[in-house]
Scaffold this motif. Structure first.
Motif, PDB file in Angstrom:
ATOM      1  N   GLY A  42       0.825  -1.203   0.000  1.00 23.36           N
ATOM      2  CA  GLY A  42       0.000   0.000   0.000  1.00 23.36           C
ATOM      3  C   GLY A  42       0.855   1.247   0.000  1.00 23.36           C
ATOM      4  N   LYS A  43       0.200   2.382  -0.110  1.00 25.60           N
ATOM      5  CA  LYS A  43       0.856   3.687  -0.040  1.00 25.60           C
ATOM      6  C   LYS A  43       0.578   4.299   1.327  1.00 25.60           C
ATOM      7  CE  LYS A  43       2.506   4.412  -4.307  1.00 25.60           C
ATOM      8  NZ  LYS A  43       3.905   4.784  -4.602  1.00 25.60           N
ATOM      9  N   ILE A  44       1.626   4.814   1.967  1.00 24.65           N
ATOM     10  CA  ILE A  44       1.429   5.499   3.237  1.00 24.65           C
ATOM     11  C   ILE A  44       0.670   6.794   2.973  1.00 24.65           C
ATOM     12  CG2 ILE A  44       2.564   6.591   5.199  1.00 24.65           C
ATOM     13  CD1 ILE A  44       4.850   4.634   4.885  1.00 24.65           C
ATOM     14  N   ARG A  45      -0.411   6.979   3.689  1.00 27.23           N
ATOM     15  CA  ARG A  45      -1.277   8.128   3.445  1.00 27.23           C
ATOM     16  C   ARG A  45      -0.516   9.446   3.574  1.00 27.23           C
ATOM     17  NH1 ARG A  45      -6.814   6.702   6.688  1.00 27.23           N
ATOM     18  NH2 ARG A  45      -5.356   6.064   8.301  1.00 27.23           N
ATOM     19  N   GLY A  46      -0.728  10.314   2.584  1.00 22.45           N
ATOM     20  CA  GLY A  46      -0.090  11.626   2.597  1.00 22.45           C
ATOM     21  C   GLY A  46       1.315  11.633   2.048  1.00 22.45           C
ATOM     22  N   THR A  47       1.794  10.477   1.559  1.00 26.63           N
ATOM     23  CA  THR A  47       3.145  10.387   1.006  1.00 26.63           C
ATOM     24  C   THR A  47       3.112   9.541  -0.265  1.00 26.63           C
ATOM     25  OG1 THR A  47       3.865   8.311   2.041  1.00 26.63           O
ATOM     26  CG2 THR A  47       3.970  10.306   3.402  1.00 26.63           C
ATOM     27  N   ASP A  48       4.250   9.482  -0.934  1.00 28.16           N
ATOM     28  CA  ASP A  48       4.401   8.590  -2.088  1.00 28.16           C
ATOM     29  C   ASP A  48       5.129   7.311  -1.709  1.00 28.16           C
ATOM     30  OD1 ASP A  48       3.140  10.280  -3.886  1.00 28.16           O
ATOM     31  OD2 ASP A  48       4.961  11.438  -4.251  1.00 28.16           O
ATOM     32  N   ALA A  49       5.400   7.136  -0.419  1.00 32.38           N
ATOM     33  CA  ALA A  49       6.151   5.963   0.043  1.00 32.38           C
ATOM     34  C   ALA A  49       5.283   4.712  -0.032  1.00 32.38           C
ATOM     35  CB  ALA A  49       6.643   6.171   1.467  1.00 32.38           C
ATOM     36  N   GLU A  50       5.863   3.631  -0.561  1.00 27.19           N
ATOM     37  CA  GLU A  50       5.177   2.344  -0.642  1.00 27.19           C
ATOM     38  C   GLU A  50       5.580   1.490   0.549  1.00 27.19           C
ATOM     39  OE1 GLU A  50       4.269  -0.323  -4.379  1.00 27.19           O
ATOM     40  OE2 GLU A  50       6.251  -0.862  -3.605  1.00 27.19           O
ATOM     41  N   ILE A  51       4.593   0.851   1.176  1.00 28.43           N
ATOM     42  CA  ILE A  51       4.880  -0.007   2.328  1.00 28.43           C
ATOM     43  C   ILE A  51       4.470  -1.434   2.009  1.00 28.43           C
ATOM     44  CG2 ILE A  51       2.670   0.587   3.424  1.00 28.43           C
ATOM     45  CD1 ILE A  51       4.163   0.250   6.141  1.00 28.43           C
ATOM     46  N   VAL A  52       5.368  -2.374   2.283  1.00 25.44           N
ATOM     47  CA  VAL A  52       5.147  -3.799   2.027  1.00 25.44           C
ATOM     48  C   VAL A  52       4.989  -4.508   3.361  1.00 25.44           C
ATOM     49  CG1 VAL A  52       6.075  -5.889   0.968  1.00 25.44           C
ATOM     50  CG2 VAL A  52       6.538  -3.664  -0.071  1.00 25.44           C
ATOM     51  N   ASP A  53       3.869  -5.181   3.542  1.00 28.95           N
ATOM     52  CA  ASP A  53       3.587  -5.889   4.787  1.00 28.95           C
ATOM     53  C   ASP A  53       4.195  -7.287   4.725  1.00 28.95           C
ATOM     54  OD1 ASP A  53       2.590  -6.648   7.200  1.00 28.95           O
ATOM     55  OD2 ASP A  53       0.531  -6.958   6.518  1.00 28.95           O
ATOM     56  N   LEU A  54       5.292  -7.494   5.464  1.00 27.42           N
ATOM     57  CA  LEU A  54       5.958  -8.800   5.493  1.00 27.42           C
ATOM     58  C   LEU A  54       5.221  -9.734   6.455  1.00 27.42           C
ATOM     59  CD1 LEU A  54       9.683  -7.598   5.616  1.00 27.42           C
ATOM     60  CD2 LEU A  54       8.397  -8.361   3.628  1.00 27.42           C
ATOM     61  N   PRO A  55       5.297 -11.057   6.233  1.00 24.41           N
ATOM     62  CA  PRO A  55       4.599 -12.005   7.117  1.00 24.41           C
ATOM     63  C   PRO A  55       5.050 -11.872   8.566  1.00 24.41           C
ATOM     64  CG  PRO A  55       5.370 -13.103   5.127  1.00 24.41           C
ATOM     65  CD  PRO A  55       5.989 -11.742   5.121  1.00 24.41           C
ATOM     66  N   GLY A  56       4.111 -12.055   9.491  1.00 30.19           N
ATOM     67  CA  GLY A  56       4.441 -11.987  10.907  1.00 30.19           C
ATOM     68  C   GLY A  56       5.223 -13.219  11.350  1.00 30.19           C
ATOM     69  N   ILE A  57       6.442 -13.012  11.864  1.00 30.51           N
ATOM     70  CA  ILE A  57       7.316 -14.123  12.262  1.00 30.51           C
ATOM     71  C   ILE A  57       8.047 -13.774  13.561  1.00 30.51           C
ATOM     72  CG2 ILE A  57       7.666 -15.001   9.921  1.00 30.51           C
ATOM     73  CD1 ILE A  57      10.328 -13.529   9.867  1.00 30.51           C
ATOM     74  N   TYR A  58       8.650 -14.780  14.182  1.00 33.02           N
ATOM     75  CA  TYR A  58       9.381 -14.575  15.430  1.00 33.02           C
ATOM     76  C   TYR A  58      10.886 -14.470  15.222  1.00 33.02           C
ATOM     77  CZ  TYR A  58       5.064 -15.699  17.903  1.00 33.02           C
ATOM     78  OH  TYR A  58       3.781 -15.690  18.377  1.00 33.02           O
ATOM     79  N   SER A  59      11.402 -15.043  14.124  1.00 31.63           N
ATOM     80  CA  SER A  59      12.844 -14.986  13.869  1.00 31.63           C
ATOM     81  C   SER A  59      13.092 -15.118  12.379  1.00 31.63           C
ATOM     82  CB  SER A  59      13.575 -16.106  14.624  1.00 31.63           C
ATOM     83  OG  SER A  59      13.378 -17.349  13.982  1.00 31.63           O
ATOM     84  N   LEU A  60      14.352 -14.964  11.980  1.00 33.56           N
ATOM     85  CA  LEU A  60      14.723 -15.030  10.570  1.00 33.56           C
ATOM     86  C   LEU A  60      15.363 -16.364  10.196  1.00 33.56           C
ATOM     87  CD1 LEU A  60      16.098 -11.421  10.020  1.00 33.56           C
ATOM     88  CD2 LEU A  60      14.070 -12.423   8.969  1.00 33.56           C
ATOM     89  N   SER A  61      15.200 -17.375  11.037  1.00 31.93           N
ATOM     90  CA  SER A  61      15.675 -18.706  10.666  1.00 31.93           C
ATOM     91  C   SER A  61      14.730 -19.262   9.615  1.00 31.93           C
ATOM     92  CB  SER A  61      15.691 -19.635  11.884  1.00 31.93           C
ATOM     93  OG  SER A  61      16.527 -19.089  12.895  1.00 31.93           O
ATOM     94  N   PRO A  62      15.242 -19.781   8.481  1.00 31.98           N
ATOM     95  CA  PRO A  62      14.370 -20.153   7.353  1.00 31.98           C
ATOM     96  C   PRO A  62      13.683 -21.494   7.539  1.00 31.98           C
ATOM     97  CG  PRO A  62      16.626 -20.643   6.784  1.00 31.98           C
ATOM     98  CD  PRO A  62      16.659 -20.052   8.172  1.00 31.98           C
ATOM     99  N   TYR A  63      12.901 -21.632   8.625  1.00 35.41           N
ATOM    100  CA  TYR A  63      12.243 -22.903   8.883  1.00 35.41           C
ATOM    101  C   TYR A  63      10.809 -22.932   8.357  1.00 35.41           C
ATOM    102  CZ  TYR A  63      16.214 -23.488  12.027  1.00 35.41           C
ATOM    103  OH  TYR A  63      17.471 -23.576  12.543  1.00 35.41           O
ATOM    104  N   SER A  64      10.280 -21.794   7.984  1.00 33.17           N
ATOM    105  CA  SER A  64       8.916 -21.740   7.456  1.00 33.17           C
ATOM    106  C   SER A  64       8.895 -20.830   6.239  1.00 33.17           C
ATOM    107  CB  SER A  64       7.950 -21.204   8.528  1.00 33.17           C
ATOM    108  OG  SER A  64       8.156 -19.822   8.728  1.00 33.17           O
ATOM    109  N   PRO A  65       7.884 -20.968   5.370  1.00 34.37           N
ATOM    110  CA  PRO A  65       7.795 -20.095   4.190  1.00 34.37           C
ATOM    111  C   PRO A  65       7.754 -18.621   4.555  1.00 34.37           C
ATOM    112  CG  PRO A  65       6.267 -21.948   3.990  1.00 34.37           C
ATOM    113  CD  PRO A  65       6.820 -21.994   5.384  1.00 34.37           C
TER     114      PRO A  65
END
Length: 720
Positions: A42-65
Motif C-alpha cells: 500500500g501507499k502510506i497516506r499523505g506520502t508517495d512511500a510504498e509499504i510492504v507488509d511482510l509475514p508476521g514471524i518470530y525470527s529469521l531462521s528459514p524454517y517456514s515459508p
C-alpha cells in the motif's frame, strides 16, 4: 524519489492494525512469488512511500515459508527502511527479531506499539535510552488508538533519506571475536552492509547460507570448534544466549517496572475460565453456539427467536423476488423478449445467482462476529484449548488455526497449513480443513435449518461440531498409516492480551470476505446457473421445454440415472437434490442456486415457499443426511486446487478427494439412520445395511494398526 518501506514484526504485535492505519484503503493484496502467502502492498497516506507488509514471524531462521519470504525480501529487494513493530508489553521476545533485523544491515525504525497498555500497568519505557541501546530510532505509538503515527511516518521518511543511521548491538567479546573472523573471510563475497548478518548465519549453522559459503565454513572449522569448547555449547545456542543477554541488559536500562500483579489483571481472570482444563471446551461451544443463534436464530416448540442474519436475508430474498425478478420478467414481456431469453434471465440467472446472493447478509453478520472474536483475542485461546483435545487424535493445536481460517473460506484455510512445520500434520490438516463449514456452506445450513428445523441456529452449531469431530477422526485414521505416522509437533503460541476490537479492521475484514463471495457469485455461480438452466430447459433433442418445465429435460435424465446412489441416505428419490449436490462441486454456493432454479425460486418475504417444498420432499433425517453429505464431501474446485498445491501431486489430491467423498457418505448414512430412529421413522432397508457397513469400516480404520509398520517392527525384533 520513490521510497519502499518493509513492515516487519512478530505475530500479535499489532502489525495488521498499523498497516491499515498507515495505508487506509490504499492497498492491494497479491501473493509472494512461489508461495501462497498474502502479499499486502500500500501507499502510506499523505506520502508517495510504498509499504510492504511482510509475514508476521518470530525470527529469521528459514524454517517456514513466512521466515524465508521476509529474509529474502530484505536481502534481495533492499527496502529503503525496515519498520519493525514491537509489542512494548513483551519486549524480551520482540527484541530478538529486532536484533536480527538490525544485523541484516538495512536501516531500521522501531515502532514501540501498545505503549498505552504499558501505561495502564504502571510501567514505562525510556524511549531515548532504548533507541541509543539499539542504535536505531524508536517511536512510541498505539496503532489501535492512532497515537504517534504522524511522528512515526516522519521518522521513517527521515531514516529512508539517510538522516538516521542504524548500528548493531554488541553480543559480547567472545561472540564478536568469532563474528569478526567470519567477516574477514567473507570480505569481497557479500555486500559490506550485510557482512555481519552473513557471519552470524554461518556461526548459527544456517544450512542455506553455509551451503553458499562452504569454503569459509571449512576454513574456520577449527576456530569454531575451539570457540564451542571454550563456551561449552553449540555455536547457534551461544549466539542465541548472547542475544537474550544483550536484550535483558537493554531492558534493564530502559524499562521501569511496576508492582502490577498480572494474576489479578482482567485478561488473567478471563483466561482462568476460557482456558480452563474442564470449562474451556464447554465455553468454546457456548460462545460459538451463541454466535450462530444470533446469526440464524433459535426455536424450541412455540418459542422462536429470529437471528439478525436471517432477518436481513429475508429482506434481501423478498426484494430479489419482488420487485426485482417480477420487474425483469414484466420488462421482458413488455418488450417482446423471446421466451428462451426470458427464461434464462428470470429462471436461470436471477433464480440461480439470486438464491446465493440472498444469503449474503447472513454471511456478512457471521463474518463480523468471527472477526470480533479474533480481534478480541479469544480465537488464540480457542486454539490453546483445542490443542489438549487434538493431541489425543494425532494432531496439534497448530492444526486448529487453519480450521479457524477455513470458516471464512476453505482456500486460505488450506493455504495457511504452510505455517505448520511438521509435514505429517500439514498434510493431514490440508485434507481436513474443508470438513469445517466455510462461509459458502452457510446458505446450505440456513436452507435446511429453515425448511426442516424452524430456523434453529443449533443446526449450524451441530454442523461445526460435526466437522471438528470428522477432523479428529481423520487424525486417528491417518496416523495408522505409515506415511502419516509420528508424534504431533509441540504447540507453542502466545496468548495476546484482550483488547477492544478495531471497527476499521472489522469492517474491512468483513467486506473483503463478502466481496470474495460476491465475485464468486458473479463468476462460477453465474456460469453454473446458465449451464444448469440450459440442461434443465432442453430435452435430449434440444427442444425447449418452457419456463420451469423440467420434466424430460437432459438434467432430469442425468439426475435420475445417478440418484440411486443416494437412496440409502434417504433422498435418492429426488433427482433435483442429486443434481444440486453435483453442481456444488464447482462451488458450494451453486447447490443453493441450483435448488433455487429447479424448485422454482419463489422465496417470498419469509422464505416459506422453498422451505415448504423442501419440507415435503425430505424427512428431518433425510434433510440432515443431505446437509451432512454436502458439508463433508469434496469442496469446490478452487479448494481442490489449493489442496493439490499443498499435497504436491494429483495422485495424493485424488486420494484425499476420494477419502472426503467416502467419509461424507459414511457419516451422512450414520446420521440418517440414527436420526430416523430418534424421530420415530423407519429408515430405508438399504440405508440400515449401508449404515452397518459404514460403522464397521470406520471402526476398523480408527483402531487398526498399520499392518505393514507392525510387520516391519516384528521383522526388526527378530533380526535383533
Amino acid at each position: 524519489m520513490s521510497i519502499t518501506v518493509a513492515l516487519a514484526g512478530n505475530p500479535n504485535s499489532g502489525k495488521t492494525t498499523l498497516f491499515n492505519k498507515l495505508t487506509g484503503s490504499r492497498q492491494r493484496v497479491g501473493n509472494w512469488p512461489g508461495v501462497t502467502i498474502d502479499r499486502k502492498v500500500g501507499k502510506i497516506r499523505g506520502t508517495d512511500a510504498e509499504i510492504v507488509d511482510l509475514p508476521g514471524i518470530y525470527s529469521l531462521s528459514p524454517y517456514s515459508p513466512e521466515e524465508r519470504v521476509t529474509r529474502n525480501y530484505v536481502m534481495e529487494e533492499s527496502p529503503d527502511v525496515i519498520l519493525n513493530i514491537v509489542d512494548a508489553s513483551n519486549l524480551e521476545r520482540n527484541l530478538y527479531f529486532t536484533l536480527q533485523l538490525i544485523d541484516m544491515g538495512a536501516p531500521v525504525v522501531v515502532a514501540l506499539n501498545m505503549i498505552d497498555v504499558l501505561k495502564e500497568r504502571g510501567e514505562s519505557v525510556d524511549v531515548e535510552a532504548l533507541s541509543k541501546s539499539l542504535g536505531c530510532p524508536v517511536v512510541p505509538i498505539s496503532a489501535l488508538r492512532r497515537t504517534g503515527i504522524d511522528e512515526l511516518v516522519k521518522t521513517v521518511l527521515d531514516t529512508a533519506s539517510g538522516e538516521n543511521k542504524t548500528s548493531y548491538v554488541d553480543l559480547g567479546p567472545s561472540v564478536e571475536g568469532m563474528v569478526d573472523k567470519y567477516k574477514s573471510a567473507l570480505s569481497d563475497k557479500v555486500p559490506d552492509n550485510s557482512t555481519r548478518w552473513f557471519a552470524l548465519k554461518l556461526l548459527e549453522k544456517d544450512e542455506e547460507i553455509c551451503s553458499r559459503f562452504n569454503d569459509v565454513v571449512e576454513s574456520l572449522s577449527a576456530e569454531e570448534k575451539e570457540f564451542e569448547e571454550k563456551e561449552g555449547d553449540k555455536a547457534d545456542s551461544i549466539v542465541a544466549t548472547a542475544r537474550y543477554a544483550a536484550i535483558r541488559k537493554i531492558i534493564e536500562g530502559c524499562k521501569k517496572k511496576s508492582d502490577f500483579d498480572y494474576s489479578k489483571s482482567l485478561s488473567e481472570k478471563i483466561d482462568r475460565i476460557v482456558t480452563h482444563r474442564i470449562l474451556g471446551l464447554p465455553m468454546f461451544i457456548l460462545i460459538i453456539g451463541a454466535v450462530f443463534i444470533a446469526v440464524i436464530g433459535f426455536s424450541v416448540g412455540d418459542f422462536e427467536v429470529k437471528g439478525v442474519g436471517t432477518y436481513f436475508t429475508d429482506l434481501v430474498n423478498g426484494w430479489i423476488e419482488d420487485p426485482f425478478a417480477v420487474s425483469v420478467e414484466q420488462w421482458c414481456v413488455d418488450n417482446q423478449v423471446s421466451e428462451e431469453l426470458t427464461g434464462l434471465l428470470v429462471n436461470g440467472i436471477i433464480a440461480g445467482v439470486g438464491a446465493v446472493i440472498g444469503f449474503l447478509p447472513q454471511m456478512m453478520i457471521l463474518f463480523v462476529f468471527m472477526i470480533i472474536l479474533e480481534e478480541f483475542g479469544y480465537m488464540a485461546r480457542a486454539a490453546f484449548v483445542m490443542d489438549r483435545i487434538f493431541r489425543h487424535f494425532g494432531l496439534s493445536g497448530k492444526s486448529f488455526i487453519p480450521l479457524l481460517v477455513g470458516t471464512g473460506c476453505g482456500v486460505p484455510g488450506i493455504m495457511s497449513t504452510r505455517t505448520i512445520e511438521s509435514e505429517r500434520d500439514r498434510r493431514i490438516t490440508a485434507m481436513s480443513v474443508t470438513f469445517v463449514p466455510c462461509g459458502a456452506k452457510l446458505p446450505i445450513i440456513a436452507l435446511i435449518a429453515g425448511a426442516l428445523f424452524n430456523e434453529n441456529g443449533l443446526i449450524a452449531l451441530f454442523c461445526y461440531i460435526l466437522g471438528l469431530v470428522v477432523v479428529l477422526m481423520t487424525g486417528l485414521i491417518m496416523k495408522n498409516f505409515k506415511s502419516f505416522s509420528g508424534t504431533p509437533v509441540p504447540f507453542i503460541m502466545e496468548l495476546p492480551p484482550y483488547h477492544i476490537p478495531s471497527w476499521i479492521n472489522i469492517i474491512q475484514g468483513t467486506f473483503e470476505r463478502a466481496w470474495a463471495f460476491v465475485k464468486k457469485a458473479g463468476t462460477f455461480v453465474l456460469l453454473s446457473a446458465i449451464v444448469i438452466w440450459f440442461f434443465a430447459s432442453y430435452d435430449p433433442s434440444l427442444h425447449y421445454l418452457g419456463a420451469e418445465e423440467w420434466s424430460g429435460s437432459m438434467l432430469q435424465c442425468f439426475g435420475e440415472a445417478v440418484c440411486g446412489l443416494f437412496q440409502p441416505l434417504g433422498w435418492g428419490d429426488n433427482w433435483q437434490l442429486t443434481v444440486s449436490s453435483i453442481s456444488g462441486l464447482v462451488a458450494k454456493e451453486n447447490l443453493v442456486g441450483t435448488l433455487g432454479q429447479l424448485l422454482g425460486y419463489e422465496v417470498g418475504e419469509q422464505g416459506e415457499e422453498i422451505w415448504e417444498i423442501l419440507g415435503n420432499m425430505l424427512t428431518p433425517a433425510a434433510g440432515l443426511a443431505f446437509l451432512v453429505f454436502n458439508l463433508l464431501c469434496v469442496p469446490c474446485f478452487a479448494a481442490v486446487g489449493a489442496m493439490h498445491r499443498e499435497l504436491g501431486s494429483w495422485k495424493d489430491t485424488g486420494i484425499a478427494a476420494l477419502y472426503q467423498c467416502l467419509i461424507a457418505y459414511a457419516v451422512a448414512e450414520i446420521v440418517y439412520v440414527i436420526v430416523s430412529f430418534i424421530d420415530g421413522q423407519t429408515p430405508v432397508t438399504s440405508g440400515v445395511v449401508m449404515c452397518v457397513i459404514s460403522v464397521i469400516a470406520l471402526l476398523f480404520l480408527l483402531i487398526r494398526p498399520d499392518l505393514k509398520l507392525k510387520a516391519r517392527k516384528e521383522t526388526a525384533e527378530e533380526v535383533a
